[in-house]
Scaffold this active site. Structure first.
Site, PDB file in Angstrom:
ATOM      1  N   LYS A 112       0.836  -1.200   0.000  1.00  0.00           N
ATOM      2  CA  LYS A 112       0.000   0.000   0.000  1.00  0.00           C
ATOM      3  C   LYS A 112       0.871   1.250   0.000  1.00  0.00           C
ATOM      4  O   LYS A 112       1.501   1.586   0.991  1.00  0.00           O
ATOM      5  CB  LYS A 112      -0.934   0.049   1.213  1.00  0.00           C
TER       6      LYS A 112
ATOM      7  N   SER B 239       5.383   7.217  10.397  1.00  0.00           N
ATOM      8  CA  SER B 239       5.522   7.903  11.681  1.00  0.00           C
ATOM      9  C   SER B 239       5.458   6.912  12.849  1.00  0.00           C
ATOM     10  O   SER B 239       4.838   5.851  12.750  1.00  0.00           O
ATOM     11  CB  SER B 239       4.406   8.934  11.823  1.00  0.00           C
TER      12      SER B 239
ATOM     13  N   GLU C  19       3.825   7.364  15.513  1.00  0.00           N
ATOM     14  CA  GLU C  19       2.427   7.317  15.954  1.00  0.00           C
ATOM     15  C   GLU C  19       1.664   6.210  15.204  1.00  0.00           C
ATOM     16  O   GLU C  19       0.991   5.372  15.816  1.00  0.00           O
ATOM     17  CB  GLU C  19       1.852   8.697  15.623  1.00  0.00           C
TER      18      GLU C  19
ATOM     19  N   GLY D  18       3.029   3.777  13.500  1.00  0.00           N
ATOM     20  CA  GLY D  18       3.712   2.505  13.778  1.00  0.00           C
ATOM     21  C   GLY D  18       3.130   1.813  15.000  1.00  0.00           C
ATOM     22  O   GLY D  18       2.958   0.590  15.025  1.00  0.00           O
TER      23      GLY D  18
ATOM     24  N   GLU E 217       9.892   0.773  10.602  1.00  0.00           N
ATOM     25  CA  GLU E 217      10.960   1.775  10.457  1.00  0.00           C
ATOM     26  C   GLU E 217      10.274   3.122  10.641  1.00  0.00           C
ATOM     27  O   GLU E 217       9.489   3.537   9.791  1.00  0.00           O
ATOM     28  CB  GLU E 217      11.614   1.620   9.078  1.00  0.00           C
TER      29      GLU E 217
ATOM     30  N   CYS F 211      13.475  10.426   7.565  1.00  0.00           N
ATOM     31  CA  CYS F 211      13.336   9.974   8.952  1.00  0.00           C
ATOM     32  C   CYS F 211      14.660  10.052   9.707  1.00  0.00           C
ATOM     33  O   CYS F 211      14.675  10.208  10.915  1.00  0.00           O
ATOM     34  CB  CYS F 211      12.755   8.578   9.006  1.00  0.00           C
TER      35      CYS F 211
ATOM     36  N   GLU G  22       9.512  15.262  15.944  1.00  0.00           N
ATOM     37  CA  GLU G  22       9.936  15.175  14.549  1.00  0.00           C
ATOM     38  C   GLU G  22       9.107  16.156  13.716  1.00  0.00           C
ATOM     39  O   GLU G  22       7.877  16.085  13.683  1.00  0.00           O
ATOM     40  CB  GLU G  22       9.720  13.745  14.032  1.00  0.00           C
TER      41      GLU G  22
END
Ligand code: ADP
Length: 501
Positions: A184, A238, A240, A242, A259, A293, A395
């Site tokens: 996706k 992100s 969040e 993840g 990741e 990242c 971040e």
């Protein structure tokens, strides 16, 4: 002919790629993706939802249990290699698509992203025939060996910052190891993955081995991550999201690799080559508009050289060419979306509120013509930051660097590690003892010494702490996409005597 008809419609249209066929979403819905440099419509894309994800997962399962598992490792490797060559042949078109969809400068798409995509498929093509088990020296008249087998159907959810490269990082090891995939792409940048699907088809992968289902995160992404029919979910994005993915995967105990975000310390000691360090700091934070990242977003500078360093950095940041990403002279394009642009602007306000000084940038540049509607932001430097501030801890994912000065190495290491993240770190010094001491003490998955943002398909990448788990690239990536079976064989030919027979 009306004037509207005279205007050539350059919008691209894409369907979902499921079971080797191009199909509309069951709902018939589509979503549009703009060109972030102008805000104009770039493509209209079929919008996958739960029912389409179900179809894709079933197709991937059939392929896994069917043709794909019967194919030799050599043939799998050859398909991956063929794909790498097709990508290479189409690199100019793919780079242009990547830039139109994401906004990154064409110089980056053409000379970095696409070549690395090729490299990753090429590298893992070679691994297909080298995934082996072991024999274990167990005692007694027993033979014990391991089989390293694919995990099965993998759901892979990727972000928008390196759309094709992230697809390559995910697909290449999964396929080399014999898995099938439902991929996706991010809703902001679906186009590259759809073009890649065309090349996957052309390379001759059996139907259902790779399925590409663009759609939104909360619908398509969530349906994929929580799907009981997948054996593994791999995610880049992100921290969040993840966490949401790990939670929904937990319901089925689906294997997970993540990741996630970062807030990397990039550290400049007074004994470094300052010009080299300035260039490295710029590479660390302004590359890909800061949407990386592992961006070196916390720039620690030794107090004794801070003024000199900042004056050099500011002067060079001001000179960065921001504008039309299709122009080869451009060094920074737009941010990927209006949402990201607004997020960055929000952090400028937060920085000011926290008492940081905006040394350079802090606003959108004044551009001409169609680019006035693009999502551009100037390279931005916050000075007088301390490590506790939000702009040093959260971040931002934009071309925004927070500069923190330091005097003492021990305290510096504490501050550098004082973050929920642990993806990467950089250090600039001529003192090799210090450099290696730092590499050992920093809690991060990647350390760059007198360089930054270096990658190779053979070198592992991944995070400590809340930057995720698992390592992509290199042979470590194969651990994410294989499972080990231990096989015991009796060599004595006698019954087991345990119960006294
Ligand atoms: P960003 O915040 O930088 O846009 P995200 O982590 O939200 O990055 O997105 C990365 C990928 O995760 C995208 O493909 C997005 O569609 C997907 N995603 C977002 N939310 C979810 C979710 N709740 N479940 C699964 N996937 C999601």
């Amino acid at each position: 002919m009306s004037s509207a008809q005279q205007v050539e419609d350059t919008t691209k249209n894409y369907q979902l790629f499921i079971d080797g066929k191009w199909v509309d979403a069951e709902s018939g819905k589509t979503f549009s993706t703009p060109n972030p440099a102008t805000g104009e419509l770039l493509a209209e894309v079929a919008e996958a939802d739960k029912v389409d994800i179900d179809k894709a997962v079933s197709a991937a399962r059939r392929a896994f249990e069917g043709k794909w598992s019967k194919m030799s490792a050599r043939d799998r490797g050859r398909l991956l290699y063929k794909l790498s060559q097709l990508i290479d042949e189409h690199s100019a078109e793919l780079a242009a698509i990547e830039t139109a969809d994401n906004g990154k400068p064409i110089k980056e798409s053409l000379y970095v992203d696409i070549p690395q995509v090729v490299e990753n498929f090429e590298y893992f093509a070679g691994w297909a025939t080298k995934i082996e088990g072991e024999t274990i020296p167990v005692p007694g008249k027993m033979f014990n060996y391991t089989l390293r087998e694919p995990i099965g159907v993998c759901g892979q959810i990727i972000p928008w910052n390196f759309p094709l490269l992230m697809a390559a990082w995910k697909l290449a090891p999964a396929l080399a190891a014999g898995n099938t995939v439902v991929l996706k792409p991010a809703e902001q940048t679906p186009v590259g993955a759809m073009e890649l699907a065309k090349l996957i088809q052309e390379a001759g992968f059996p139907e259902g081995v790779v399925n590409v289902v663009p759609g939104y995160g909360e619908t398509a992404g969530a349906a994929l991550a929580g799907h009981p029919g997948i054996d593994k979910v791999a995610f880049t994005g992100s921290t969040e999201v993840g966490k949401l993915i790990a939670k929904s995967a937990a319901d089925n105990l689906t294997k997970v690799s993540l990741e996630l975000g970062g807030k990397a310390p990039n550290i400049v000691f007074a004994d470094s080559d300052l010009d080299q360090a300035v260039a490295g700091a710029m590479m660390g934070i302004f590359y890909n508009q800061g949407q990386v990242c592992c961006a070196g977003s916390r720039l620690f500078v030794e107090e004794s050289v801070k003024d000199e360093f900042l004056s050099k950095l500011s002067e060079r940041a001001e000179r960065i060419a921001v504008g039309d990403p299709m122009d080869k002279a451009t060094q920074m394009g737009p941010q990927v979306s209006e949402e990201q642009l607004n997020r960055i602007k929000g952090y400028v306000e937060i920085a000011r509120g926290e008492g940081a000084a905006v040394l350079v940038g802090g606003e959108s540049p004044k551009l001409e013509g169609a680019f006035q509607k693009g999502y551009f932001f100037r390279p931005t430097i916050f000075a007088d930051v301390n490590n506790k501030m939000r702009v040093a801890q959260e971040e931002i994912f934009g071309p925004v660097v927070s500069v923190i000065s330091f005097t003492d190495e021990e305290d510096l290491i504490k501050q550098a590690n004082d973050t929920i993240y642990g993806l990467s770190a950089g250090i600039w010094t001529q003192d090799i003892t210090r450099a290696h001491r730092f590499a050992k003490e920093i809690k991060a998955g990647v350390v760059w010494i007198n360089t930054y943002n270096m990658f190779n398909a053979a070198s592992p990448f991944g995070g400590y702490k809340q930057s995720g788990y698992g390592r992509e690239m290199g042979r470590h990536a194969l651990d994410l996409y294989t499972q080990v079976k231990s096989v015991w064989v009796d060599l004595s030919g006698r019954p087991i005597g345990w119960f006294g027979n």
